[in-house]
Enzyme design. Structure first.
Site, PDB file in Angstrom:
ATOM      1  N   LYS A  13      54.062  39.572  36.060  1.00  0.00           N
ATOM      2  CA  LYS A  13      55.429  39.675  36.335  1.00  0.00           C
ATOM      3  C   LYS A  13      55.818  39.640  37.757  1.00  0.00           C
ATOM      4  CE  LYS A  13      55.626  43.743  34.218  1.00  0.00           C
ATOM      5  NZ  LYS A  13      54.147  43.794  33.704  1.00  0.00           N
ATOM      6  N   ARG A  85      60.627  49.741  29.949  1.00  0.00           N
ATOM      7  CA  ARG A  85      59.302  49.778  29.660  1.00  0.00           C
ATOM      8  C   ARG A  85      59.155  50.610  28.224  1.00  0.00           C
ATOM      9  NH1 ARG A  85      56.445  48.780  34.870  1.00  0.00           N
ATOM     10  NH2 ARG A  85      54.173  48.776  34.308  1.00  0.00           N
ATOM     11  N   ARG A 124      42.677  41.901  40.992  1.00  0.00           N
ATOM     12  CA  ARG A 124      43.889  41.976  41.983  1.00  0.00           C
ATOM     13  C   ARG A 124      43.585  42.777  43.303  1.00  0.00           C
ATOM     14  NH1 ARG A 124      49.316  43.469  39.156  1.00  0.00           N
ATOM     15  NH2 ARG A 124      48.534  45.618  39.119  1.00  0.00           N
ATOM     16  N   ARG A 157      45.266  48.243  44.604  1.00  0.00           N
ATOM     17  CA  ARG A 157      45.974  49.495  44.057  1.00  0.00           C
ATOM     18  C   ARG A 157      44.925  50.468  43.237  1.00  0.00           C
ATOM     19  NH1 ARG A 157      50.924  46.836  40.640  1.00  0.00           N
ATOM     20  NH2 ARG A 157      50.399  48.888  39.485  1.00  0.00           N
ATOM     21  N   ARG A 168      46.937  52.183  31.151  1.00  0.00           N
ATOM     22  CA  ARG A 168      47.976  51.468  31.032  1.00  0.00           C
ATOM     23  C   ARG A 168      48.256  50.620  30.052  1.00  0.00           C
ATOM     24  NH1 ARG A 168      46.934  48.891  36.872  1.00  0.00           N
ATOM     25  NH2 ARG A 168      49.042  48.013  36.499  1.00  0.00           N
TER      26      ARG A 168
HETATM   27  P1  AMP Z   1      53.691  48.243  37.966  1.00  0.00           P
HETATM   28  O1  AMP Z   1      53.562  48.114  39.316  1.00  0.00           O
HETATM   29  O2  AMP Z   1      54.837  47.732  37.239  1.00  0.00           O
HETATM   30  O3  AMP Z   1      52.160  47.788  37.152  1.00  0.00           O
HETATM   31  O4  AMP Z   1      53.971  49.726  37.782  1.00  0.00           O
HETATM   32  C1  AMP Z   1      52.886  50.869  38.401  1.00  0.00           C
HETATM   33  C2  AMP Z   1      53.392  52.246  37.660  1.00  0.00           C
HETATM   34  O5  AMP Z   1      54.731  52.610  38.128  1.00  0.00           O
HETATM   35  C3  AMP Z   1      53.260  52.275  36.181  1.00  0.00           C
HETATM   36  O6  AMP Z   1      52.116  52.411  35.787  1.00  0.00           O
HETATM   37  C4  AMP Z   1      54.205  53.488  35.975  1.00  0.00           C
HETATM   38  O7  AMP Z   1      53.618  54.711  36.390  1.00  0.00           O
HETATM   39  C5  AMP Z   1      55.271  53.381  37.100  1.00  0.00           C
HETATM   40  N1  AMP Z   1      56.459  52.417  36.509  1.00  0.00           N
HETATM   41  C6  AMP Z   1      56.639  51.303  36.784  1.00  0.00           C
HETATM   42  N2  AMP Z   1      57.929  51.019  36.191  1.00  0.00           N
HETATM   43  C7  AMP Z   1      58.113  51.943  35.164  1.00  0.00           C
HETATM   44  C8  AMP Z   1      59.114  52.161  34.307  1.00  0.00           C
HETATM   45  N3  AMP Z   1      60.142  51.117  33.850  1.00  0.00           N
HETATM   46  N4  AMP Z   1      59.191  53.412  33.776  1.00  0.00           N
HETATM   47  C9  AMP Z   1      58.183  54.334  34.021  1.00  0.00           C
HETATM   48  N5  AMP Z   1      57.279  54.214  34.948  1.00  0.00           N
HETATM   49  C10 AMP Z   1      57.233  53.014  35.578  1.00  0.00           C
END
Ligand code: AMP
Length: 217
Positions: A13, A85, A124, A157, A168
């Protein structure tokens, strides 16, 4: 153009959102990037989100929804990466769009199998400054472990470790996957095979945007 990029962690994404932002000059709104930047600056929001992010859990809806509402009020066109999400967020997004008299054009679902996700996330690396993602084998930086844009050392990360990756994925299956039907029922969902390389995936996205009249090739 108002697009949602949807898919499991590691589906690409962020990578595709970045390409789309560059090519179409449409603002990418990446929830993960926003939260990581808030955390790096030790803001209230960042500190509230910290423990959830470190455990691979979703940050509570009321926190996230407020961030999205503000971002959408400031951007008429956008590419949403990492939101919604869960179903509550999807419904809230409908409300925000109604309020702003906007409509989501398409939801692009990047479909990828679990094995590929685990392989991608463990390899990554990201730029701590601009957030650009790399893959040590499939998408390495031009210069040894340095970001192509910022020329600073890439990092892994904290949530890209095997235990948190597992969590996750559980969260994705339980909370995020039901969104697929939500948007299918609204005839907005486009499924793309995202196991292919980033250039092929981008071409598939572009084809769908062209078909939907959102981009003239
Ligand atoms: P990502 O970079 O998209 O993998 O997001 C990293 C982390 O941010 C996720 O594992 C969640 O803890 C938090 N996060 C990102 N987007 C959301 C969302 N829409 N709702 C809740 N938590 C989020």
């Amino acid at each position: 153009m108002r697009i949602i990029l949807f898919g499991p962690p590691g589906s690409g994404k962020g990578t595709q959102a970045e390409e789309m932002e560059k090519k179409y000059q449409v603002r990418k709104i990446s929830l993960g990037d926003i939260l990581r930047s808030e955390l790096a600056n030790a803001t209230d929001l960042g500190l509230k989100a910290k423990t959830y992010m470190e455990k691979g859990e979703l940050v509570p809806d009321e926190i996230i929804n407020a961030v999205v509402e503000k971002a959408l009020a400031e951007n008429e066109d956008f590419i949403l990466d990492g939101y919604p999400r869960n179903l509550t967020q999807a419904e809230y997004l409908e409300e925000i769009c109604n309020k702003l008299n906007q409509n989501i054009d398409l939801v692009i679902y990047l479909d990828v199998d679990e094995e590929t996700v685990i392989q991608r996330l463990s390899q990554r690396r990201v730029c701590p400054k601009c957030g650009a993602p790399y893959h040590l084998i499939n998408m390495p930086p031009k210069n040894d472990n340095l970001c192509d844009n910022c020329n600073i050392e890439l990092i892994q990360r904290k949530d890209d470790n095997p235990e948190v990756i597992k969590q996750r994925l559980i969260v994705y299956l339980k909370q995020s996957e039901p969104i697929i039907n939500f948007y299918k029922n609204k005839n907005k969902l486009i499924k793309i095979n995202a196991t292919q390389n980033k250039e092929i995936v981008f071409k598939s996205i572009e084809k769908e945007l062209t078909n939907a009249g959102l981009f003239a090739a």
